[in-house]
Write a protein that holds these residues in place. Structure first.
Motif, PDB file in Angstrom:
ATOM      1  N   VAL A 311       0.839  -1.199   0.000  1.00 20.69           N
ATOM      2  CA  VAL A 311       0.000   0.000   0.000  1.00 20.69           C
ATOM      3  C   VAL A 311       0.874   1.248   0.000  1.00 20.69           C
ATOM      4  O   VAL A 311       0.598   2.210  -0.721  1.00 20.69           O
ATOM      5  N   LEU A 312       1.957   1.216   0.785  1.00 23.45           N
ATOM      6  CA  LEU A 312       2.802   2.409   0.905  1.00 23.45           C
ATOM      7  C   LEU A 312       3.467   2.760  -0.428  1.00 23.45           C
ATOM      8  O   LEU A 312       3.433   3.918  -0.861  1.00 23.45           O
ATOM      9  N   LEU A 313       4.029   1.772  -1.083  1.00 27.14           N
ATOM     10  CA  LEU A 313       4.708   2.043  -2.355  1.00 27.14           C
ATOM     11  C   LEU A 313       3.703   2.524  -3.404  1.00 27.14           C
ATOM     12  O   LEU A 313       3.959   3.468  -4.156  1.00 27.14           O
TER      13      LEU A 313
ATOM     14  N   LEU B 138     -10.710  18.837   0.276  1.00 25.08           N
ATOM     15  CA  LEU B 138      -9.358  18.380   0.582  1.00 25.08           C
ATOM     16  C   LEU B 138      -9.372  17.023   1.263  1.00 25.08           C
ATOM     17  O   LEU B 138      -8.626  16.116   0.891  1.00 25.08           O
ATOM     18  N   GLY B 139     -10.242  16.884   2.253  1.00 24.69           N
ATOM     19  CA  GLY B 139     -10.318  15.629   2.987  1.00 24.69           C
ATOM     20  C   GLY B 139     -10.680  14.474   2.077  1.00 24.69           C
ATOM     21  O   GLY B 139     -10.036  13.418   2.089  1.00 24.69           O
ATOM     22  N   MET B 140     -11.706  14.684   1.235  1.00 28.80           N
ATOM     23  CA  MET B 140     -12.141  13.607   0.362  1.00 28.80           C
ATOM     24  C   MET B 140     -11.066  13.273  -0.674  1.00 28.80           C
ATOM     25  O   MET B 140     -10.900  12.116  -1.051  1.00 28.80           O
ATOM     26  N   THR B 141     -10.322  14.292  -1.120  1.00 24.14           N
ATOM     27  CA  THR B 141      -9.237  14.021  -2.066  1.00 24.14           C
ATOM     28  C   THR B 141      -8.191  13.116  -1.422  1.00 24.14           C
ATOM     29  O   THR B 141      -7.756  12.124  -2.020  1.00 24.14           O
ATOM     30  N   GLY B 142      -7.820  13.451  -0.175  1.00 27.09           N
ATOM     31  CA  GLY B 142      -6.835  12.637   0.523  1.00 27.09           C
ATOM     32  C   GLY B 142      -7.310  11.206   0.691  1.00 27.09           C
ATOM     33  O   GLY B 142      -6.586  10.253   0.399  1.00 27.09           O
ATOM     34  N   ILE B 143      -8.569  11.059   1.133  1.00 31.49           N
ATOM     35  CA  ILE B 143      -9.109   9.718   1.344  1.00 31.49           C
ATOM     36  C   ILE B 143      -9.139   8.947   0.028  1.00 31.49           C
ATOM     37  O   ILE B 143      -8.786   7.762  -0.034  1.00 31.49           O
ATOM     38  N   ALA B 144      -9.556   9.638  -1.038  1.00 34.36           N
ATOM     39  CA  ALA B 144      -9.657   8.975  -2.341  1.00 34.36           C
ATOM     40  C   ALA B 144      -8.292   8.455  -2.778  1.00 34.36           C
ATOM     41  O   ALA B 144      -8.167   7.315  -3.243  1.00 34.36           O
ATOM     42  N   ILE B 145      -7.258   9.286  -2.621  1.00 33.52           N
ATOM     43  CA  ILE B 145      -5.918   8.857  -3.030  1.00 33.52           C
ATOM     44  C   ILE B 145      -5.453   7.676  -2.191  1.00 33.52           C
ATOM     45  O   ILE B 145      -4.918   6.693  -2.698  1.00 33.52           O
ATOM     46  N   PHE B 146      -5.726   7.746  -0.885  1.00 29.18           N
ATOM     47  CA  PHE B 146      -5.272   6.661  -0.017  1.00 29.18           C
ATOM     48  C   PHE B 146      -5.968   5.351  -0.372  1.00 29.18           C
ATOM     49  O   PHE B 146      -5.322   4.329  -0.550  1.00 29.18           O
ATOM     50  N   PHE B 147      -7.294   5.385  -0.480  1.00 34.32           N
ATOM     51  CA  PHE B 147      -8.022   4.153  -0.801  1.00 34.32           C
ATOM     52  C   PHE B 147      -7.595   3.600  -2.154  1.00 34.32           C
ATOM     53  O   PHE B 147      -7.596   2.399  -2.381  1.00 34.32           O
ATOM     54  N   SER B 149      -4.738   3.530  -3.377  1.00 31.31           N
ATOM     55  CA  SER B 149      -3.447   2.853  -3.408  1.00 31.31           C
ATOM     56  C   SER B 149      -3.521   1.492  -2.716  1.00 31.31           C
ATOM     57  O   SER B 149      -2.500   0.847  -2.541  1.00 31.31           O
ATOM     58  N   ILE B 150      -4.716   1.059  -2.348  1.00 31.32           N
ATOM     59  CA  ILE B 150      -4.871  -0.274  -1.773  1.00 31.32           C
ATOM     60  C   ILE B 150      -5.293  -1.223  -2.888  1.00 31.32           C
ATOM     61  O   ILE B 150      -6.275  -0.977  -3.565  1.00 31.32           O
ATOM     62  N   PRO B 151      -4.551  -2.317  -3.113  1.00 36.54           N
ATOM     63  CA  PRO B 151      -5.009  -3.285  -4.112  1.00 36.54           C
ATOM     64  C   PRO B 151      -6.334  -3.902  -3.669  1.00 36.54           C
ATOM     65  O   PRO B 151      -6.560  -4.085  -2.470  1.00 36.54           O
ATOM     66  N   TYR B 152      -7.189  -4.247  -4.644  1.00 34.28           N
ATOM     67  CA  TYR B 152      -8.526  -4.722  -4.276  1.00 34.28           C
ATOM     68  C   TYR B 152      -8.475  -6.013  -3.475  1.00 34.28           C
ATOM     69  O   TYR B 152      -9.306  -6.247  -2.609  1.00 34.28           O
ATOM     70  N   TYR B 153      -7.458  -6.844  -3.728  1.00 36.13           N
ATOM     71  CA  TYR B 153      -7.448  -8.100  -2.976  1.00 36.13           C
ATOM     72  C   TYR B 153      -7.001  -7.892  -1.544  1.00 36.13           C
ATOM     73  O   TYR B 153      -7.358  -8.651  -0.651  1.00 36.13           O
ATOM     74  N   PHE B 203     -13.981  -4.019  -4.657  1.00 35.95           N
ATOM     75  CA  PHE B 203     -13.719  -3.266  -5.888  1.00 35.95           C
ATOM     76  C   PHE B 203     -14.041  -1.791  -5.708  1.00 35.95           C
ATOM     77  O   PHE B 203     -13.278  -0.913  -6.105  1.00 35.95           O
ATOM     78  N   ILE B 204     -15.217  -1.518  -5.108  1.00 35.84           N
ATOM     79  CA  ILE B 204     -15.704  -0.141  -5.056  1.00 35.84           C
ATOM     80  C   ILE B 204     -14.775   0.732  -4.225  1.00 35.84           C
ATOM     81  O   ILE B 204     -14.337   1.794  -4.665  1.00 35.84           O
ATOM     82  N   VAL B 205     -14.451   0.264  -3.008  1.00 34.39           N
ATOM     83  CA  VAL B 205     -13.659   1.096  -2.105  1.00 34.39           C
ATOM     84  C   VAL B 205     -12.298   1.423  -2.711  1.00 34.39           C
ATOM     85  O   VAL B 205     -11.803   2.539  -2.596  1.00 34.39           O
ATOM     86  N   THR B 206     -11.689   0.443  -3.380  1.00 30.96           N
ATOM     87  CA  THR B 206     -10.346   0.684  -3.896  1.00 30.96           C
ATOM     88  C   THR B 206     -10.359   1.312  -5.286  1.00 30.96           C
ATOM     89  O   THR B 206      -9.316   1.719  -5.776  1.00 30.96           O
ATOM     90  N   GLY B 207     -11.525   1.377  -5.925  1.00 33.19           N
ATOM     91  CA  GLY B 207     -11.539   1.866  -7.302  1.00 33.19           C
ATOM     92  C   GLY B 207     -12.178   3.215  -7.497  1.00 33.19           C
ATOM     93  O   GLY B 207     -11.952   3.868  -8.512  1.00 33.19           O
ATOM     94  N   TYR B 208     -12.988   3.677  -6.520  1.00 31.42           N
ATOM     95  CA  TYR B 208     -13.764   4.894  -6.781  1.00 31.42           C
ATOM     96  C   TYR B 208     -12.880   6.133  -6.777  1.00 31.42           C
ATOM     97  O   TYR B 208     -13.209   7.138  -7.397  1.00 31.42           O
ATOM     98  N   GLY B 209     -11.726   6.065  -6.083  1.00 35.31           N
ATOM     99  CA  GLY B 209     -10.950   7.263  -5.790  1.00 35.31           C
ATOM    100  C   GLY B 209     -10.546   8.076  -7.004  1.00 35.31           C
ATOM    101  O   GLY B 209     -10.929   9.235  -7.144  1.00 35.31           O
ATOM    102  N   LEU B 210      -9.783   7.459  -7.911  1.00 33.43           N
ATOM    103  CA  LEU B 210      -9.293   8.234  -9.053  1.00 33.43           C
ATOM    104  C   LEU B 210     -10.450   8.647  -9.957  1.00 33.43           C
ATOM    105  O   LEU B 210     -10.401   9.708 -10.595  1.00 33.43           O
ATOM    106  N   LEU B 211     -11.520   7.819 -10.010  1.00 33.37           N
ATOM    107  CA  LEU B 211     -12.691   8.197 -10.808  1.00 33.37           C
ATOM    108  C   LEU B 211     -13.304   9.468 -10.255  1.00 33.37           C
ATOM    109  O   LEU B 211     -13.639  10.396 -11.001  1.00 33.37           O
ATOM    110  N   ALA B 212     -13.443   9.504  -8.926  1.00 33.52           N
ATOM    111  CA  ALA B 212     -14.032  10.700  -8.309  1.00 33.52           C
ATOM    112  C   ALA B 212     -13.163  11.919  -8.585  1.00 33.52           C
ATOM    113  O   ALA B 212     -13.668  12.998  -8.899  1.00 33.52           O
ATOM    114  N   LEU B 213     -11.832  11.740  -8.511  1.00 35.05           N
ATOM    115  CA  LEU B 213     -10.938  12.877  -8.772  1.00 35.05           C
ATOM    116  C   LEU B 213     -11.049  13.323 -10.230  1.00 35.05           C
ATOM    117  O   LEU B 213     -11.035  14.532 -10.519  1.00 35.05           O
ATOM    118  N   ALA B 214     -11.179  12.361 -11.144  1.00 37.86           N
ATOM    119  CA  ALA B 214     -11.320  12.730 -12.553  1.00 37.86           C
ATOM    120  C   ALA B 214     -12.618  13.486 -12.767  1.00 37.86           C
ATOM    121  O   ALA B 214     -12.666  14.505 -13.465  1.00 37.86           O
TER     122      ALA B 214
END
Lengths: 354, 335
Positions: A311-313, B138-147, B149-153, B203-214
């Protein structure tokens, strides 16, 4: 303006370079290199560094490179480094089995079912991960740039063939294809694994670059180069490629993330066989398959610990690519450099959604 | 109509290319699937004649390992054209019937995930754009980026451990409650949705972020357009401006992402269905890999790919409805 002598600092150009045509031949190579460095490296780096996302992203990436170096130094058999071991390699029964994190500071992140130090596992899996990322990202960037520029610039049958090819490659879902290839080829070499994972990643970038080249080739400076009789190769190299850097960078990061996700998944699922702890996915596989971590709450940490570097990378890479946005978005860039600003309220951030 | 015909031809061509690729993987590659099967059959039956083994292999995967290339290709393609994917050694039945039982479930899971993910990403992105620069943004942007970067599995593992086994809120495995018989009953359908919550949430939690930013970026851009300003000056209600003027134009560029994410999710189903023990098509592909069941592996690979091609085709066809410029022959817009 007088011709500049070698070694002298170039005079600041107050005319914006418009009337310097006759001097151009007299600018020495050293000055040109310095100018190029200032324009292409120093200024963008300074601009990019002002973005917090870039700072955090680059720091994370640097951290992983450092960890990779530590692992490389520790496991190297080269005569100077043979005796140096900063972090022990993870081997079975090097510590007590099933030790939870933060209980024994000899094994800060705990040990797995066979007594391997989890922190050592994370560290020693890093160099191979970096190799895979480099192989995959470089491979896909080169193929995509070559296909995209050639198709866009040549046109005709070449364009149709290449674009049909990339359409097909884009449609085939990546992971199933990669898994089938891995099962049939059974690769061991990290460079090779990285390339297989990105086997169809180039297609998306090739499409983007293709459409960019289509609009770039109509620019007047490209036409001027063509009129002057420059060859296709040098036009592509000098006039077209520099404009494509933003897309290549974003793709580099995207390919890197694909390599991380897919390689971990392949080891996690046991599709790729392993000899030692060569990937964070191997640690997850051991926790899942041998430790039964999904069902045994006491072993869950074995599954969670290797997830931290993944996750970090990945977070570092995303922040990095978001940070370059400021660099490549022309409007944002001029505003940063304190030059003329257009009045429009428009700073659409280009985000690649993949 | 011309555009439609060309697009159909394109989809068919892609399917043909994938089938050819799969033939190549089975037959052409040294150590390809046919070779692996022949070796195994020879090892298991050392005294049997080569011809007999070749026939056994052919019955399973429709490729005669000894036939010349063009004959083998013709056999394979005509088998596929008749919808015959071969016989699965592991399941003990035809690959077709394995897939027929699994595919609807995967499509069900993908449909839920895609619809929910886009609904969340689009509305969230639009709200963020309207409140650009605020704490919420700002908060939602941060959360979106963090989520993101988590692989769906990884998310799936966390969900299974903490929500599935930790609490009994959501079932961590299976397609529907074992106590319920399949049928058009409230229990069965409700149970199926209940079982789909965790896989699709991964899928949703890890995939919505960049879509929302776009979506946020697009909306901000559209908000600055002259026609939005004019609409405001005309005194149109905010709701109408938000939906008809801003929303519609900001969503258009997102369509490509939708198509790409369909392919991504279909591919990801292999890992997710294995983790959730959800017998969809990915689950069977994984079984096929585990037991080196080549016909089942190539069959599921083909079906997943054709599924993605069809999904993208449908998406493209409806895109023309959303954006009339596509059909008017203005080619440059099609990228």
């Amino acid at each position: 303006m007088k011709p500049t002598d070698e070694g002298d600092a170039p005079e600041p150009r107050t005319d914006g370079g418009m009337f310097a045509g006759s001097d151009a031949t007299q600018v020495t190579r050293k000055q040109r290199a310095r100018e190029w460095f200032g324009e292409a490296v120093a200024t963008p780096a300074r601009i990019a560094w002002e973005d917090w996302r870039m700072k955090v992203g680059l720091s994370i990436i640097a951290l992983f490179v450092a960890v990779g170096l530590v692992a490389w130094v520790s496991s190297s058999n080269w005569w100077l480094l043979d005796g140096v071991t900063l972090v022990e390699e993870p081997i079975s029964n090097q510590g007590p089995t099933r030790l939870a994190p933060f209980e024994n500071w000899d094994y800060p992140l705990g040990t797995d079912v066979q007594g391997r130090d989890l922190l050592a596992g994370i560290v020693h899996a890093t160099p191979r991960m970096i190799q895979m990322i480099m192989a995959g990202a470089v491979f896909s960037s080169i193929v995509a740039t070559a296909v995209g520029t050639v198709a866009g610039y040549k046109g005709g049958a070449v364009e149709r063939t290449l674009m049909t090819l990339s359409d097909i490659a884009m449609t085939i879902p990546g992971l199933p294809l990669v898994i089938v290839l891995m099962v049939l080829i059974e690769p061991q070499n990290p460079w090779f694994i990285g390339i297989i994972i990105t086997i169809n990643v180039w297609a998306g970038l090739a499409r983007t670059i293709h459409s960019q080249v289509l609009s770039l080739r109509e620019n007047s400076y490209v036409e001027a180069s063509r009129t002057m009789g420059m060859g296709t190769a040098s036009i592509i190299q000098k006039d077209i490629l520099p404009n494509l850097m933003p897309y290549v960078t974003v793709n580099f990061v995207y390919a890197a993330r694909r390599v991380i996700y897919d390689s971990v998944a392949l080891y996690f699922l046991g599709v790729l066989t392993y000899q030692g702890i060569e990937n964070w996915g191997v640690m997850m596989y051991i926790a899942y398959d041998i430790g039964g971590a999904l069902f045994n709450p006491n072993n869950v940490y074995m599954l969670l610990v290797p997830m931290i570097p993944i996750v970090l990378l990945s977070l570092g890479l995303i922040l990095f690519s978001q940070g370059t946005d400021r660099l490549f978005n022309p409007r944002v860039r001029t505003r940063q450099a304190g030059e003329t600003v257009s009045e429009e309220v428009d700073d659409s951030t280009t985000v690649v959604t993949q | 109509m011309n555009w439609f015909i060309r697009r159909t031809g394109h989809a068919l061509f892609t399917i043909w290319a994938v089938a050819t690729l799969s033939f190549g993987l089975i037959r052409l590659m040294p150590g390809g699937a046919a070779q692996i099967m022949t070796n195994r059959a020879t090892r298991n039956n050392p005294n049997v004649d080569r011809e007999v083994i070749a026939r056994m292999v052919r019955e399973q995967i429709q490729i005669d390992p000894n036939a010349p290339l063009h004959v083998a290709y013709y056999q394979y393609m005509s088998g596929l054209a008749q919808g015959d994917l071969g016989h699965s050694h592991w399941a003990g039945e035809s690959v077709n019937s394995v897939i027929a039982g699994a595919l609807p479930w995967t499509v069900f899971l993908m449909a839920i995930s895609t619809v929910a993910m886009f609904a969340i990403a689009l509305s969230l992105g639009a709200i963020m754009a309207y409140r650009e620069g605020s704490g919420f943004d700002l908060g939602m942007t941060g959360i979106a980026i963090f989520f993101n970067s988590i692989p769906y599995y990884v998310a799936a593992v966390v969900f299974i451990v903490f929500l599935g086994h930790g609490t009994s809120l959501f079932p961590p495995r299976g397609r529907y409650p074992s106590s319920v018989d399949p049928g058009f009953t409230v229990d069965f359908i409700g149970g199926a949705f209940h079982h789909a919550v965790l896989p699709s949430a991964s899928f949703i939690v890890t995939g919505y972020g960049l879509l929302a930013l776009a979506m946020r970026g697009n909306s901000i851009q559209v908000l600055g357009e002259d026609y939005v300003r004019v609409a405001r000056l005309r005194g149109l209600p905010d709701r109408r401006i938000a939906l008809r003027y801003v929303g519609r134009n900001a969503i258009l560029p997102m369509y490509t992402s939708l198509l790409i994410s369909i392919g991504f999710m279909f591919g990801g189903s292999i890992i997710l269905e294995e983790l959730f023990a959800y017998p969809g098509i990915g689950f069977y592909m994984f079984r096929a890999i585990e037991f080196r069941d080549m016909p089942l592996m190539m069959g599921t690979f083909l079906v997943i790919t054709v599924g993605v091609v069809l999904a993208i085709f449908i998406g493209d066809a409806t895109y023309g409805k959303l954006d009339p410029r596509i059909k008017s022959g203005d080619e440059s817009e099609a990228y």
